[in-house]
Design a protein around this motif. Structure first.
Motif, PDB file in Angstrom:
ATOM      1  N   LYS A   3       8.362  43.280   1.057  1.00  0.00           N
ATOM      2  CA  LYS A   3       7.195  42.645   1.691  1.00  0.00           C
ATOM      3  C   LYS A   3       6.947  41.266   1.094  1.00  0.00           C
ATOM      4  O   LYS A   3       6.631  40.297   1.807  1.00  0.00           O
ATOM      5  CB  LYS A   3       5.965  43.540   1.523  1.00  0.00           C
ATOM      6  N   LEU A   4       7.105  41.166  -0.219  1.00  0.00           N
ATOM      7  CA  LEU A   4       6.885  39.872  -0.872  1.00  0.00           C
ATOM      8  C   LEU A   4       7.913  38.834  -0.402  1.00  0.00           C
ATOM      9  O   LEU A   4       7.550  37.695  -0.092  1.00  0.00           O
ATOM     10  CB  LEU A   4       6.969  40.051  -2.390  1.00  0.00           C
ATOM     11  N   VAL A   5       9.170  39.258  -0.312  1.00  0.00           N
ATOM     12  CA  VAL A   5      10.209  38.321   0.126  1.00  0.00           C
ATOM     13  C   VAL A   5      10.003  37.935   1.585  1.00  0.00           C
ATOM     14  O   VAL A   5      10.226  36.775   1.976  1.00  0.00           O
ATOM     15  CB  VAL A   5      11.600  38.955  -0.090  1.00  0.00           C
ATOM     16  N   GLN A   6       9.567  38.914   2.432  1.00  0.00           N
ATOM     17  CA  GLN A   6       9.288  38.581   3.835  1.00  0.00           C
ATOM     18  C   GLN A   6       8.163  37.558   3.948  1.00  0.00           C
ATOM     19  O   GLN A   6       8.245  36.601   4.734  1.00  0.00           O
ATOM     20  CB  GLN A   6       8.936  39.859   4.604  1.00  0.00           C
ATOM     21  N   ASP A   7       7.121  37.753   3.160  1.00  0.00           N
ATOM     22  CA  ASP A   7       6.010  36.793   3.191  1.00  0.00           C
ATOM     23  C   ASP A   7       6.468  35.404   2.723  1.00  0.00           C
ATOM     24  O   ASP A   7       6.088  34.383   3.322  1.00  0.00           O
ATOM     25  CB  ASP A   7       4.862  37.298   2.322  1.00  0.00           C
ATOM     26  N   ALA A  34       9.415  29.742   1.501  1.00  0.00           N
ATOM     27  CA  ALA A  34       9.535  29.660   0.048  1.00  0.00           C
ATOM     28  C   ALA A  34      10.798  30.318  -0.479  1.00  0.00           C
ATOM     29  O   ALA A  34      11.054  30.283  -1.692  1.00  0.00           O
ATOM     30  CB  ALA A  34       8.309  30.295  -0.615  1.00  0.00           C
ATOM     31  N   THR A  35      11.604  30.964   0.396  1.00  0.00           N
ATOM     32  CA  THR A  35      12.838  31.602  -0.046  1.00  0.00           C
ATOM     33  C   THR A  35      13.848  31.528   1.086  1.00  0.00           C
ATOM     34  O   THR A  35      13.531  31.118   2.215  1.00  0.00           O
ATOM     35  CB  THR A  35      12.598  33.074  -0.429  1.00  0.00           C
ATOM     36  N   THR A  36      15.082  31.939   0.807  1.00  0.00           N
ATOM     37  CA  THR A  36      16.158  31.834   1.789  1.00  0.00           C
ATOM     38  C   THR A  36      16.383  33.163   2.504  1.00  0.00           C
ATOM     39  O   THR A  36      15.913  34.220   2.075  1.00  0.00           O
ATOM     40  CB  THR A  36      17.459  31.397   1.111  1.00  0.00           C
ATOM     41  N   ALA A  95      16.950  41.713  -0.324  1.00  0.00           N
ATOM     42  CA  ALA A  95      15.760  42.543  -0.521  1.00  0.00           C
ATOM     43  C   ALA A  95      15.739  43.708   0.465  1.00  0.00           C
ATOM     44  O   ALA A  95      15.377  44.845   0.117  1.00  0.00           O
ATOM     45  CB  ALA A  95      14.494  41.698  -0.373  1.00  0.00           C
ATOM     46  N   ARG A  96      16.148  43.421   1.708  1.00  0.00           N
ATOM     47  CA  ARG A  96      16.172  44.494   2.702  1.00  0.00           C
ATOM     48  C   ARG A  96      17.242  45.532   2.352  1.00  0.00           C
ATOM     49  O   ARG A  96      17.042  46.739   2.515  1.00  0.00           O
ATOM     50  CB  ARG A  96      16.424  43.923   4.089  1.00  0.00           C
ATOM     51  N   ALA A  97      18.400  45.086   1.863  1.00  0.00           N
ATOM     52  CA  ALA A  97      19.461  46.020   1.460  1.00  0.00           C
ATOM     53  C   ALA A  97      19.004  46.885   0.272  1.00  0.00           C
ATOM     54  O   ALA A  97      19.283  48.085   0.209  1.00  0.00           O
ATOM     55  CB  ALA A  97      20.728  45.253   1.109  1.00  0.00           C
ATOM     56  N   THR A  98      18.282  46.224  -0.663  1.00  0.00           N
ATOM     57  CA  THR A  98      17.773  46.992  -1.805  1.00  0.00           C
ATOM     58  C   THR A  98      16.777  48.047  -1.354  1.00  0.00           C
ATOM     59  O   THR A  98      16.792  49.196  -1.818  1.00  0.00           O
ATOM     60  CB  THR A  98      17.112  46.037  -2.815  1.00  0.00           C
ATOM     61  N   TYR A  99      15.900  47.678  -0.429  1.00  0.00           N
ATOM     62  CA  TYR A  99      14.928  48.641   0.095  1.00  0.00           C
ATOM     63  C   TYR A  99      15.636  49.787   0.832  1.00  0.00           C
ATOM     64  O   TYR A  99      15.266  50.952   0.700  1.00  0.00           O
ATOM     65  CB  TYR A  99      13.956  47.939   1.036  1.00  0.00           C
ATOM     66  N   GLU A 100      16.670  49.437   1.612  1.00  0.00           N
ATOM     67  CA  GLU A 100      17.392  50.481   2.353  1.00  0.00           C
ATOM     68  C   GLU A 100      18.027  51.483   1.386  1.00  0.00           C
ATOM     69  O   GLU A 100      17.945  52.699   1.584  1.00  0.00           O
ATOM     70  CB  GLU A 100      18.476  49.834   3.228  1.00  0.00           C
ATOM     71  N   ARG A 101      18.656  50.973   0.319  1.00  0.00           N
ATOM     72  CA  ARG A 101      19.265  51.878  -0.653  1.00  0.00           C
ATOM     73  C   ARG A 101      18.216  52.740  -1.343  1.00  0.00           C
ATOM     74  O   ARG A 101      18.409  53.951  -1.524  1.00  0.00           O
ATOM     75  CB  ARG A 101      20.059  51.066  -1.685  1.00  0.00           C
ATOM     76  N   ALA A 102      17.111  52.122  -1.735  1.00  0.00           N
ATOM     77  CA  ALA A 102      16.073  52.870  -2.449  1.00  0.00           C
ATOM     78  C   ALA A 102      15.453  53.934  -1.546  1.00  0.00           C
ATOM     79  O   ALA A 102      15.223  55.077  -1.972  1.00  0.00           O
ATOM     80  CB  ALA A 102      14.997  51.904  -2.971  1.00  0.00           C
ATOM     81  N   GLU A 103      15.168  53.582  -0.290  1.00  0.00           N
ATOM     82  CA  GLU A 103      14.560  54.545   0.618  1.00  0.00           C
ATOM     83  C   GLU A 103      15.546  55.664   0.976  1.00  0.00           C
ATOM     84  O   GLU A 103      15.168  56.839   1.070  1.00  0.00           O
ATOM     85  CB  GLU A 103      14.085  53.824   1.886  1.00  0.00           C
ATOM     86  N   SER A 104      16.811  55.275   1.149  1.00  0.00           N
ATOM     87  CA  SER A 104      17.831  56.285   1.427  1.00  0.00           C
ATOM     88  C   SER A 104      17.997  57.230   0.241  1.00  0.00           C
ATOM     89  O   SER A 104      18.127  58.458   0.415  1.00  0.00           O
ATOM     90  CB  SER A 104      19.160  55.605   1.755  1.00  0.00           C
ATOM     91  N   ASP A 105      17.960  56.670  -0.967  1.00  0.00           N
ATOM     92  CA  ASP A 105      18.062  57.525  -2.164  1.00  0.00           C
ATOM     93  C   ASP A 105      16.841  58.432  -2.282  1.00  0.00           C
ATOM     94  O   ASP A 105      16.949  59.581  -2.736  1.00  0.00           O
ATOM     95  CB  ASP A 105      18.195  56.662  -3.417  1.00  0.00           C
ATOM     96  N   ARG A 106      15.664  57.914  -1.878  1.00  0.00           N
ATOM     97  CA  ARG A 106      14.460  58.752  -1.933  1.00  0.00           C
ATOM     98  C   ARG A 106      14.574  59.924  -0.965  1.00  0.00           C
ATOM     99  O   ARG A 106      14.254  61.074  -1.320  1.00  0.00           O
ATOM    100  CB  ARG A 106      13.229  57.909  -1.579  1.00  0.00           C
ATOM    101  N   ILE A 107      15.049  59.652   0.241  1.00  0.00           N
ATOM    102  CA  ILE A 107      15.226  60.732   1.222  1.00  0.00           C
ATOM    103  C   ILE A 107      16.238  61.750   0.712  1.00  0.00           C
ATOM    104  O   ILE A 107      16.026  62.966   0.787  1.00  0.00           O
ATOM    105  CB  ILE A 107      15.673  60.138   2.569  1.00  0.00           C
TER     106      ILE A 107
END
Length: 494
Positions: A441-445, A451-453, A460-472
């Motif tokens: 969310k921070l990177v999207q904002d 302010a970022t590329t 950031a999206r790939a990191t979130y996908e891995r973390a959420e997939s690992d949580r599931i």
């Protein structure tokens, strides 16, 4: 000013894209709970039904063992017709000029008793109990397999939902990249990267939905029923703190696990089989008795009448000759009685009546009864071989029980440790997923305001996908570990 308004308009489009969800079938859904799935599998799974059929044979064997304690009975009915004519036997002409009809019946009773016969009912009852234990074991294995597959489908469903949400996020990122290009703060390269990322994400979402359907098919295969259209698995599972004692779980598994119960029943069967084989050294009492009857007659009813008349005439002639000699010698004689011998109509009627008993007017045969008391002495060591094989099977059964108890101890302990680890893993993965979501969310904002590329956003999206997939994965690994522990113990724990 125009660029600002355009940027605001595209941002609104991005917000609308983020609110969209993957299209779903609007047809009314059929709900399926895990309890319903297990019950349907118990009623319809073909392999379990095959195991249930073993109960029929086991019950029949028990009935047969008790039947062996009763006398056996058999009945026979014989009907015969022989053509008339002459037959030569040992140089003598035998036979009759009329066809002969015969019939007979025989009802026999036989009884055999030894120590093996007395032990067999107990052996077959123990075998029936072993079959029931096998059925319980097969049912528990099926319950565990259905539970595992149900959880696998839910995991695939959760993964597919995650991929759908990532498609929406990728659509939003594409719109934002286009907006930034329009206002001059982005590049065409960012737009192309966002477009490629959206395409790749759609492929992953499509594959995830396909995997959901495959897991449903496998679930209904286990259940043994056709899959209805648009079925939805609705059971919910929560991760709760463990309140289980390992020693109690191991003791419960040793006492109630269907597999070890079945092996103990087989051990009891092996013990009784040894006793039965030893009983082959004991004497055997055999008793036989029965009763029956017969009929015999000529097809030509006049033939026995003529035969009897001829025999009487020959006897009268012989009698007269003998008595005339005695009379000539002035000896006492019965010449008058010989002359009085005559074949009457009454005699003919009696003969015809006796000749008409075929086929069911039987004359009873004499009854008989026999008893035999036998003692086996030597049969070429066949009994010894059977006894040794039975004793070896009994030893194997005992070792089998011991091996299963050791395996249960290891399986229950391993499943308990895996479950404990899975519970802790869920807590850690939930923290990681929450942090990854905040980072995204921070990177999207930051990307919205330039302010970022886009590369940072993609990472950031790939990191979130891995973390959420690992949580599931962690959540459903926990529930699968719990199901594995239940399978090792041999009964539900919740």
């Amino acid at each position: 000013m125009i660029r600002t308004l355009l940027f605001i308009g595209l941002a609104a489009v991005a917000t609308q894209a983020s609110a969209q969800v993957a299209p779903r079938d609007s047809t009314a859904q059929t709900s399926l709970t895990i309890e319903q799935a297990i019950e349907l599998a118990r009623r319809n799974n073909p392999e379990l039904q095959q195991t249930l059929n073993n109960r029929i044979g086991a019950q029949a064997a028990v009935r047969s063992a008790y039947g062996a304690l009763l006398p056996s009975a058999d009945a026979a009915l014989n009907v015969q017709r022989q053509q008339g004519g002459q037959q030569i036997f040992s140089g003598t002409s035998l036979g009759a000029s009329s066809d002969v009809r015969q019939s007979s019946y025989q009802i026999g009773l036989n009884y055999r008793l030894n120590s093996a016969t007395l032990i067999t009912p107990s052996l077959q009852r123990a075998n029936r109990d072993a079959v029931e234990a096998d059925i319980n074991g097969a049912t528990e294995i099926l319950r565990s397999n259905v539970s595992q597959q149900y959880l696998t489908e839910l995991r695939a469903e959760a993964t597919a939902d995650l991929q759908d949400s990532l498609v929406v996020a990728a659509q939003q990122e594409l719109v934002l990249a286009q907006a930034r290009e329009i206002v001059g703060s982005g590049t065409q390269l960012d737009v192309q990267r966002a477009d490629v990322a959206l395409g790749l994400q759609k492929v992953q979402a499509l594959q995830a939905r396909n995997q959901v359907e495959i897991e449903k098919l496998r679930l209904f295969q286990l259940m043994g029923t056709p899959q209805p259209a648009n079925v939805k698995l609705v059971s919910q599972f929560t991760v709760t703190p463990l309140n289980l004692n390992l020693d109690q779980l191991i003791a419960s598994a040793h006492d109630q696990n269907p597999s070890v119960v079945a092996l103990r029943s087989r051990q009891h069967v092996a013990d009784l089989n040894v006793s039965r084989e030893k009983g082959e050294y004991s004497p055997t009492l055999s008793i036989s008795t029965g009763f029956g009857g017969y009929t015999y007659g000529y097809t030509n009813s006049n033939f026995p009448v003529q035969q009897a008349a001829a025999q009487l005439d020959a006897a009268r002639t012989s009698c007269i000759r003998t008595e005339e000699v005695r009379a000539a010698l002035n000896l006492s004689n019965q010449l008058a009685a010989c002359n009085a011998m005559a074949f009457t109509a009454t005699d003919a009627a009696v003969i015809r009546d006796n000749n008409s008993k075929f086929p069911f007017n039987f004359t009873k045969s004499p009854r008989s009864i026999s008893a035999t008391f036998s003692l086996p002495i030597f049969d070429g060591f066949a009994r010894e071989q059977r006894l040794q094989e039975a004793m070896a099977s009994r030893s194997d059964a005992r070792y089998g029980v011991r091996a299963k108890e050791l395996a249960l101890t290891a399986d229950v302990t391993a499943a308990y440790l895996t479950l404990t680890t899975a519970e802790k893993t869920v807590a850690l993965q939930e923290q990681n997923a929450a942090k990854a979501k905040q980072e995204l969310k921070l990177v999207q904002d930051r990307y919205r305001i330039g302010a970022t590329t886009f590369v940072d956003l993609t990472e950031a999206r790939a990191t979130y996908e891995r973390a959420e997939s690992d949580r599931i994965s962690a959540i459903y690994d926990y529930h699968k570990a719990f199901a594995a522990l239940e399978s090792a113990v041999g009964h539900p724990l919740r």
